[in-house]
Design a protein around this motif. Structure first.
Motif, PDB file in Angstrom:
ATOM      1  N   VAL A   1       4.354   2.772   2.233  1.00 53.11           N
ATOM      2  CA  VAL A   1       5.721   3.013   1.631  1.00 53.11           C
ATOM      3  C   VAL A   1       6.241   4.451   1.710  1.00 53.11           C
ATOM      4  CG1 VAL A   1       7.023   2.565  -0.523  1.00 53.11           C
ATOM      5  CG2 VAL A   1       5.031   1.052  -0.210  1.00 53.11           C
ATOM      6  N   LYS A   2       5.227   5.441   1.677  1.00 53.55           N
ATOM      7  CA  LYS A   2       5.748   6.794   1.917  1.00 53.55           C
ATOM      8  C   LYS A   2       6.215   7.020   3.451  1.00 53.55           C
ATOM      9  CE  LYS A   2       2.466   9.143  -1.124  1.00 53.55           C
ATOM     10  NZ  LYS A   2       1.440  10.168  -1.166  1.00 53.55           N
ATOM     11  N   ILE A   3       5.611   6.363   4.183  1.00 54.38           N
ATOM     12  CA  ILE A   3       5.969   6.429   5.587  1.00 54.38           C
ATOM     13  C   ILE A   3       7.438   5.779   6.049  1.00 54.38           C
ATOM     14  CG2 ILE A   3       5.553   5.675   8.064  1.00 54.38           C
ATOM     15  CD1 ILE A   3       3.043   7.273   7.598  1.00 54.38           C
TER      16      ILE A   3
ATOM     17  N   THR B   1       4.486  17.961   0.999  1.00 48.58           N
ATOM     18  CA  THR B   1       3.804  17.896   0.106  1.00 48.58           C
ATOM     19  C   THR B   1       3.075  16.555  -0.316  1.00 48.58           C
ATOM     20  OG1 THR B   1       5.701  19.057  -0.978  1.00 48.58           O
ATOM     21  CG2 THR B   1       4.080  18.126  -2.488  1.00 48.58           C
ATOM     22  N   TYR B   2       3.876  15.247   0.332  1.00 45.11           N
ATOM     23  CA  TYR B   2       3.394  14.281  -0.191  1.00 45.11           C
ATOM     24  C   TYR B   2       2.566  13.120   0.997  1.00 45.11           C
ATOM     25  CZ  TYR B   2       5.645  15.384  -4.367  1.00 45.11           C
ATOM     26  OH  TYR B   2       6.190  15.901  -5.812  1.00 45.11           O
ATOM     27  N   LEU B   3       3.263  13.683   2.058  1.00 42.04           N
ATOM     28  CA  LEU B   3       2.717  12.849   3.060  1.00 42.04           C
ATOM     29  C   LEU B   3       1.631  13.296   3.870  1.00 42.04           C
ATOM     30  CD1 LEU B   3       3.526  10.077   4.335  1.00 42.04           C
ATOM     31  CD2 LEU B   3       4.951  11.092   5.844  1.00 42.04           C
TER      32      LEU B   3
ATOM     33  N   ARG C   1      -2.434  20.346  -2.864  1.00 35.83           N
ATOM     34  CA  ARG C   1      -3.419  20.244  -3.833  1.00 35.83           C
ATOM     35  C   ARG C   1      -2.645  19.177  -4.791  1.00 35.83           C
ATOM     36  NH1 ARG C   1      -6.438  24.819  -4.992  1.00 35.83           N
ATOM     37  NH2 ARG C   1      -7.485  25.090  -3.043  1.00 35.83           N
ATOM     38  N   ARG C   2      -3.377  18.438  -5.629  1.00 34.96           N
ATOM     39  CA  ARG C   2      -2.900  17.583  -6.631  1.00 34.96           C
ATOM     40  C   ARG C   2      -1.758  18.008  -7.402  1.00 34.96           C
ATOM     41  NH1 ARG C   2      -3.314  12.259  -9.045  1.00 34.96           N
ATOM     42  NH2 ARG C   2      -4.181  11.759  -7.081  1.00 34.96           N
ATOM     43  N   TRP C   3      -2.189  19.129  -8.228  1.00 34.70           N
ATOM     44  CA  TRP C   3      -1.419  19.883  -9.165  1.00 34.70           C
ATOM     45  C   TRP C   3       0.038  19.965  -8.635  1.00 34.70           C
ATOM     46  CZ3 TRP C   3       0.902  24.426  -9.040  1.00 34.70           C
ATOM     47  CH2 TRP C   3       0.390  25.350  -7.989  1.00 34.70           C
ATOM     48  N   ILE C   4       0.030  20.564  -7.243  1.00 39.03           N
ATOM     49  CA  ILE C   4       1.479  20.759  -6.843  1.00 39.03           C
ATOM     50  C   ILE C   4       2.236  19.423  -6.494  1.00 39.03           C
ATOM     51  CG2 ILE C   4       2.566  21.580  -4.378  1.00 39.03           C
ATOM     52  CD1 ILE C   4       0.303  23.500  -3.955  1.00 39.03           C
ATOM     53  N   ARG C   5       1.525  18.581  -6.034  1.00 35.57           N
ATOM     54  CA  ARG C   5       2.089  17.156  -6.056  1.00 35.57           C
ATOM     55  C   ARG C   5       2.803  16.885  -7.276  1.00 35.57           C
ATOM     56  NH1 ARG C   5      -0.484  13.681  -1.597  1.00 35.57           N
ATOM     57  NH2 ARG C   5      -1.292  15.217  -0.010  1.00 35.57           N
ATOM     58  N   THR C   6       1.831  17.043  -8.428  1.00 35.69           N
ATOM     59  CA  THR C   6       2.453  16.381  -9.609  1.00 35.69           C
ATOM     60  C   THR C   6       3.518  17.495 -10.193  1.00 35.69           C
ATOM     61  OG1 THR C   6       0.203  15.791  -9.935  1.00 35.69           O
ATOM     62  CG2 THR C   6       1.689  15.986 -12.135  1.00 35.69           C
ATOM     63  N   TRP C   7       3.472  18.691 -10.059  1.00 33.21           N
ATOM     64  CA  TRP C   7       4.368  19.726 -10.288  1.00 33.21           C
ATOM     65  C   TRP C   7       5.753  19.297  -9.726  1.00 33.21           C
ATOM     66  CZ3 TRP C   7       6.937  23.444  -7.437  1.00 33.21           C
ATOM     67  CH2 TRP C   7       7.717  24.353  -8.221  1.00 33.21           C
ATOM     68  N   PHE C   8       5.709  19.351  -8.361  1.00 28.77           N
ATOM     69  CA  PHE C   8       6.853  19.038  -7.625  1.00 28.77           C
ATOM     70  C   PHE C   8       7.819  17.667  -7.825  1.00 28.77           C
ATOM     71  CE2 PHE C   8       9.259  18.700  -3.245  1.00 28.77           C
ATOM     72  CZ  PHE C   8      10.141  19.561  -3.709  1.00 28.77           C
ATOM     73  N   MET C   9       6.956  16.848  -8.165  1.00 30.19           N
ATOM     74  CA  MET C   9       7.889  15.441  -8.344  1.00 30.19           C
ATOM     75  C   MET C   9       8.763  15.203  -8.986  1.00 30.19           C
ATOM     76  SD  MET C   9       7.623  12.392  -7.098  1.00 30.19           S
ATOM     77  CE  MET C   9       6.291  12.152  -6.213  1.00 30.19           C
ATOM     78  N   PRO C  10       8.900  15.645 -10.355  1.00 29.95           N
ATOM     79  CA  PRO C  10      10.221  15.622 -10.998  1.00 29.95           C
ATOM     80  C   PRO C  10      11.420  16.486 -10.110  1.00 29.95           C
ATOM     81  CG  PRO C  10       8.556  16.535 -12.261  1.00 29.95           C
ATOM     82  CD  PRO C  10       7.988  16.371 -10.876  1.00 29.95           C
TER      83      PRO C  10
ATOM     84  N   VAL D   1       0.803  -1.311   0.067  1.00 31.24           N
ATOM     85  CA  VAL D   1      -0.030   0.159   0.028  1.00 31.24           C
ATOM     86  C   VAL D   1       0.862   1.313   0.132  1.00 31.24           C
ATOM     87  CG1 VAL D   1      -1.461   1.293   1.398  1.00 31.24           C
ATOM     88  CG2 VAL D   1      -1.906  -1.348   1.014  1.00 31.24           C
ATOM     89  N   LYS D   2       0.558   2.253  -1.011  1.00 33.37           N
ATOM     90  CA  LYS D   2       1.420   3.142  -1.241  1.00 33.37           C
ATOM     91  C   LYS D   2       1.798   4.061   0.300  1.00 33.37           C
ATOM     92  CE  LYS D   2       2.978   6.712  -4.434  1.00 33.37           C
ATOM     93  NZ  LYS D   2       2.417   7.078  -5.604  1.00 33.37           N
ATOM     94  N   PHE D   3       0.864   4.239   0.946  1.00 38.49           N
ATOM     95  CA  PHE D   3       0.773   5.381   2.171  1.00 38.49           C
ATOM     96  C   PHE D   3       2.111   4.591   2.919  1.00 38.49           C
ATOM     97  CE2 PHE D   3      -0.435   7.068   6.222  1.00 38.49           C
ATOM     98  CZ  PHE D   3      -0.156   8.649   6.020  1.00 38.49           C
TER      99      PHE D   3
HETATM  100  C1  ASC Z   1       1.441  11.926  -4.432  1.00 39.39           C
HETATM  101  C2  ASC Z   1       1.608  10.441  -4.892  1.00 39.39           C
HETATM  102  C3  ASC Z   1       1.892  10.519  -5.965  1.00 39.39           C
HETATM  103  C4  ASC Z   1       2.008  11.977  -6.494  1.00 39.39           C
HETATM  104  C5  ASC Z   1       1.323  12.113  -7.605  1.00 39.39           C
HETATM  105  C6  ASC Z   1       1.641  13.656  -8.324  1.00 39.39           C
HETATM  106  O1  ASC Z   1       1.043  12.174  -3.268  1.00 39.39           O
HETATM  107  O2  ASC Z   1       1.435   9.455  -3.987  1.00 39.39           O
HETATM  108  O3  ASC Z   1       2.134   9.434  -6.685  1.00 39.39           O
HETATM  109  O4  ASC Z   1       1.604  12.621  -5.371  1.00 39.39           O
HETATM  110  O5  ASC Z   1      -0.209  11.971  -7.165  1.00 39.39           O
HETATM  111  O6  ASC Z   1       2.583  13.226  -8.991  1.00 39.39           O
END
Ligand code: ASC
Length: 258
Positions: free
Chosen positions: A100-102, A159-161, A166-175, A96-98
């Motif tokens: 793995v994030k932890i 940002t991620y935990l 917002r979703r767009w911030i998560r997506t924008w910051f990921m790279p 489960v992704k959450f």
């Molecule tokens: C998250 C998560 C991702 C990214 C994605 C945006 O929180 O688990 O995989 O952000 O939703 O890139």
């Protein structure tokens, strides 16, 4: 009724014995993960042996034995745990992704704590012995790496935990998160190499180092192993087809009528 989570492929329709290649080259990935762990454990064993056998062991009293914690804690924290933290999404690809994030965040919080202890070990040693702080290239790149690492951790968690971004911030910051993570990891390894060289030349003069003493060879090998560890972690982390794929239950709900 259709099952709630329809498999992406009807596995019964595949020829018998056919392993559906959810991730291409999975056995290569597993083998390389094994190589990474062997290299990482070897690096930790070597830095401990170096400090214990050649540099007088460990203490926390302002002496050179307190300094010896510095390379050990840095290799464990900012190399081994950091490298493993980078790989959590490759290793635990079916969890489960959450969770793995932890794990990704906790490994790196541990690395941050160990690296701060490693810095304290050095500053205490310097201050107790009248040695200047922060004059070397090793210390400049290294402190920059630790500061960026702390910043990246705070940005990553917020940002991620935490649930606020917002979703767009998560997506924008990921790279940027991924790029910065690998850059800081590379800086950590480069800093180790400078630190190892520096310490060898502080502990023995260049004339001795140039006679290939066992300590010099051990530390040179340690440096090479750190480079290999970093190389394999970077290779695995940047290979597009080894990226964790969303689990069936993480797929957006498909609203189209089939
Ligand atoms: C998250 C998560 C991702 C990214 C994605 C945006 O929180 O688990 O995989 O952000 O939703 O890139």
């Amino acid at each position: 009724m259709e099952p709630a989570h329809k498999p992406l492929v009807d596995e019964d329709s595949l020829p018998s014995g056919y392993a559906y290649p959810r991730t291409p080259g999975m056995s290569v990935l597993l083998a390389l993960l094994g190589v990474v762990e062997v290299l990482g454990v070897a690096a930790i064993a070597m830095v401990c042996y170096w400090a214990a056998h050649y540099r007088g062991g460990f203490a926390w009293d302002g002496s050179g034995q307190q300094f010896n914690w510095h390379p050990v804690l840095m290799v464990v924290g900012l190399v081994f745990l950091y490298g493993n933290a980078i790989l959590t999404y490759r290793v635990f690809r079916d969890q489960v992704k959450f969770g793995v994030k932890i794990l990704h965040a906790v490994l790196q919080m541990t690395a941050l704590i160990l690296s701060i202890m490693a810095l304290v070990a050095t500053f205490d040693f310097h201050n107790a012995n009248g040695i200047a702080n922060m004059y070397s290239l090793h210390s400049w790149v290294g402190l920059t790496a630790v500061i960026l690492f702390a910043l990246q951790w705070v940005l990553g968690v917020s940002t991620y935990l935490l649930p606020f971004a917002r979703r767009w911030i998560r997506t924008w910051f990921m790279p940027y998160h991924r790029f910065l993570g690998l850059i800081i990891f590379g800086m950590s390894i480069a800093t180790c190499l400078m630190g190892l060289t520096e310490k060898l030349l502080f502990s023995m003069d260049a004339d001795t180092y140039s006679t290939f003493p066992p300590e010099g060879i051990l530390v040179n090998c340690l440096g090479l192993i750190l480079v290999l560890f970093g190389g394999f972690v970077g290779f695995i982390a940047t290979k597009e087809e080894w990226k964790r794929q969303p689990l069936a239950e993480e797929q957006p709900i498909n609203m189209s009528i089939e």
